[in-house]
Design an enzyme around this catalytic site. Sequence first.
Site, PDB file in Angstrom:
ATOM      1  N   LYS A   1     -10.133  12.806 -74.700  1.00  0.00           N
ATOM      2  CA  LYS A   1      -9.424  12.832 -76.137  1.00  0.00           C
ATOM      3  C   LYS A   1      -8.049  12.581 -75.999  1.00  0.00           C
ATOM      4  O   LYS A   1      -7.323  12.477 -77.188  1.00  0.00           O
ATOM      5  CB  LYS A   1      -9.475  14.439 -76.528  1.00  0.00           C
ATOM      6  CG  LYS A   1     -11.051  14.762 -77.111  1.00  0.00           C
ATOM      7  CD  LYS A   1     -11.489  14.144 -77.937  1.00  0.00           C
ATOM      8  CE  LYS A   1     -11.342  14.935 -79.207  1.00  0.00           C
ATOM      9  NZ  LYS A   1     -11.875  14.274 -80.279  1.00  0.00           N
TER      10      LYS A   1
ATOM     11  N   GLN B   1     -15.613  12.857 -72.190  1.00  0.00           N
ATOM     12  CA  GLN B   1     -15.515  14.312 -72.744  1.00  0.00           C
ATOM     13  C   GLN B   1     -16.721  15.000 -72.476  1.00  0.00           C
ATOM     14  O   GLN B   1     -16.640  16.223 -72.157  1.00  0.00           O
ATOM     15  CB  GLN B   1     -15.423  14.001 -74.253  1.00  0.00           C
ATOM     16  CG  GLN B   1     -15.340  15.303 -75.091  1.00  0.00           C
ATOM     17  CD  GLN B   1     -15.200  15.371 -76.649  1.00  0.00           C
ATOM     18  OE1 GLN B   1     -15.626  14.091 -76.970  1.00  0.00           O
ATOM     19  NE2 GLN B   1     -14.862  16.160 -77.242  1.00  0.00           N
TER      20      GLN B   1
ATOM     21  N   GLU C   1     -13.188   9.080 -85.013  1.00  0.00           N
ATOM     22  CA  GLU C   1     -13.423   9.861 -86.041  1.00  0.00           C
ATOM     23  C   GLU C   1     -12.270   9.647 -87.341  1.00  0.00           C
ATOM     24  O   GLU C   1     -11.074   9.891 -86.964  1.00  0.00           O
ATOM     25  CB  GLU C   1     -13.301  11.290 -85.615  1.00  0.00           C
ATOM     26  CG  GLU C   1     -14.113  11.632 -84.412  1.00  0.00           C
ATOM     27  CD  GLU C   1     -13.951  12.930 -83.746  1.00  0.00           C
ATOM     28  OE1 GLU C   1     -14.184  14.075 -84.301  1.00  0.00           O
ATOM     29  OE2 GLU C   1     -13.386  12.925 -82.568  1.00  0.00           O
TER      30      GLU C   1
ATOM     31  N   ASP D   1      -8.923   9.815 -84.677  1.00  0.00           N
ATOM     32  CA  ASP D   1      -8.921  10.699 -83.311  1.00  0.00           C
ATOM     33  C   ASP D   1      -9.960   9.970 -82.508  1.00  0.00           C
ATOM     34  O   ASP D   1     -11.304  10.186 -82.434  1.00  0.00           O
ATOM     35  CB  ASP D   1      -9.629  11.955 -83.943  1.00  0.00           C
ATOM     36  CG  ASP D   1      -9.317  13.138 -82.600  1.00  0.00           C
ATOM     37  OD1 ASP D   1      -8.649  12.608 -81.634  1.00  0.00           O
ATOM     38  OD2 ASP D   1     -10.031  14.215 -82.650  1.00  0.00           O
TER      39      ASP D   1
ATOM     40  N   ASP E   1      -5.324  20.465 -84.056  1.00  0.00           N
ATOM     41  CA  ASP E   1      -6.645  19.999 -84.507  1.00  0.00           C
ATOM     42  C   ASP E   1      -7.635  21.126 -84.967  1.00  0.00           C
ATOM     43  O   ASP E   1      -8.086  21.894 -84.119  1.00  0.00           O
ATOM     44  CB  ASP E   1      -7.137  19.102 -83.452  1.00  0.00           C
ATOM     45  CG  ASP E   1      -8.510  18.212 -84.102  1.00  0.00           C
ATOM     46  OD1 ASP E   1      -9.013  18.413 -84.873  1.00  0.00           O
ATOM     47  OD2 ASP E   1      -8.901  17.471 -83.461  1.00  0.00           O
TER      48      ASP E   1
ATOM     49  N   HIS F   1     -19.350  17.339 -89.470  1.00  0.00           N
ATOM     50  CA  HIS F   1     -18.932  16.866 -88.255  1.00  0.00           C
ATOM     51  C   HIS F   1     -19.173  17.501 -86.768  1.00  0.00           C
ATOM     52  O   HIS F   1     -19.475  17.046 -85.805  1.00  0.00           O
ATOM     53  CB  HIS F   1     -17.321  16.715 -88.638  1.00  0.00           C
ATOM     54  CG  HIS F   1     -16.456  16.365 -87.380  1.00  0.00           C
ATOM     55  ND1 HIS F   1     -16.774  14.851 -86.976  1.00  0.00           N
ATOM     56  CD2 HIS F   1     -15.472  16.739 -86.682  1.00  0.00           C
ATOM     57  CE1 HIS F   1     -15.927  15.051 -85.664  1.00  0.00           C
ATOM     58  NE2 HIS F   1     -15.035  15.858 -85.651  1.00  0.00           N
TER      59      HIS F   1
ATOM     60  N   PHE G   1     -11.227  22.447 -86.289  1.00  0.00           N
ATOM     61  CA  PHE G   1     -12.716  21.739 -86.028  1.00  0.00           C
ATOM     62  C   PHE G   1     -13.466  22.757 -86.997  1.00  0.00           C
ATOM     63  O   PHE G   1     -14.050  23.597 -86.620  1.00  0.00           O
ATOM     64  CB  PHE G   1     -12.844  21.893 -84.601  1.00  0.00           C
ATOM     65  CG  PHE G   1     -14.457  21.127 -84.504  1.00  0.00           C
ATOM     66  CD1 PHE G   1     -14.670  19.957 -84.538  1.00  0.00           C
ATOM     67  CD2 PHE G   1     -15.262  21.953 -83.860  1.00  0.00           C
ATOM     68  CE1 PHE G   1     -15.727  19.290 -84.204  1.00  0.00           C
ATOM     69  CE2 PHE G   1     -16.634  21.196 -83.598  1.00  0.00           C
ATOM     70  CZ  PHE G   1     -16.680  19.948 -83.717  1.00  0.00           C
TER      71      PHE G   1
ATOM     72  N   ARG H   1     -23.655  17.936 -76.649  1.00  0.00           N
ATOM     73  CA  ARG H   1     -24.726  18.655 -75.873  1.00  0.00           C
ATOM     74  C   ARG H   1     -25.753  18.531 -76.613  1.00  0.00           C
ATOM     75  O   ARG H   1     -26.195  19.404 -77.473  1.00  0.00           O
ATOM     76  CB  ARG H   1     -24.150  20.195 -76.048  1.00  0.00           C
ATOM     77  CG  ARG H   1     -22.826  20.464 -75.283  1.00  0.00           C
ATOM     78  CD  ARG H   1     -22.498  21.977 -74.988  1.00  0.00           C
ATOM     79  NE  ARG H   1     -21.202  22.127 -74.462  1.00  0.00           N
ATOM     80  CZ  ARG H   1     -20.064  22.383 -75.177  1.00  0.00           C
ATOM     81  NH1 ARG H   1     -20.150  22.331 -76.203  1.00  0.00           N
ATOM     82  NH2 ARG H   1     -19.030  22.556 -74.543  1.00  0.00           N
TER      83      ARG H   1
END
Length: 295
Positions: A254, A241, A200, A234, A130, A137, A132, A146
């Site tokens: 996840k 999480q 997602e 996803d 995956d 996103h 990122f 956060r």
Amino acid sequence: MSSWVSTDAQPGFSLQNLPYGVFSTSDDSRHRIGVAIGSNVLDLRILAQKQVFKPLDFDLSSLEQATLNCYAGLGHEVHNKVRRFLQEILSSDTLSADILRDNAELRNAALIPMEEAQMHLPMAIGDYTDFFTSPYHARNCTEIVRPGTHLPHNFWRMPLGYHGRVSSIVVSGTPIQRPKGQFLSNDSPTFGPSQKLDFEVEFAAFIGGGNEIGTPISVDEAESHIFGFVLLNDWSARDIQRAETGLMGPLNGKNFATSISPWIIPLEALEPFRTAPLLEVSLSRVIIVSMEFFA
């Protein structure tokens, strides 16, 4: 480009597309390879057994497998030959009508109504990475996980990637169970069903031809290793999480489900829609859109 197989009910499954999938039926539980055309699945296993593809001179047994792995590994030259051949025998003005259109016995055996097909994972997935990389996103996720913080500096310098959860990849439409885990409730650890289930929509690529460990693939060669693409969902339990991510926990937020569309869109089918990539320049670096890679 039109087909003698009606595509009115499923215009997305036209001759320009011809996506690959793996299916079975109630009458035949064997997993076999097919392509979508209109409201039908064309059984490539039967065509291979009947030597329909023999003039193309490739390993026909690759189309008699229960997954697309072997066929995907044959490379774009073979895939393009098969694609052009299928477009020819399925086109309205085909010059090879005797192969399928006017061959009632083979046509009735090879064209399966889509409502009779049970779709399965199209390939045996050995690994899943995956990446990122989309700044939009990433900013949204950072604000959820956060709040009030910013993306780390290294995000702008390298594509962030991590191994995925291969065992929980399923095809679209598979029921997903809301996961249970630990999360904070009034600043106290609580165990129970996730209260912040998220999804997602992402873009995933299947790798056809791989490489040996320690043998790199250059950026210029990367595209030749891509077999095709699927959409990916996803699933994320954001509260679980958030509770575990600070200590790099077990990723329970996840790892409970990842859904993919059952049809793999060939790279060649998307070629007419190629456009400049979405770019965001920061710190003199280029960021690409988010992708998932299966091998």
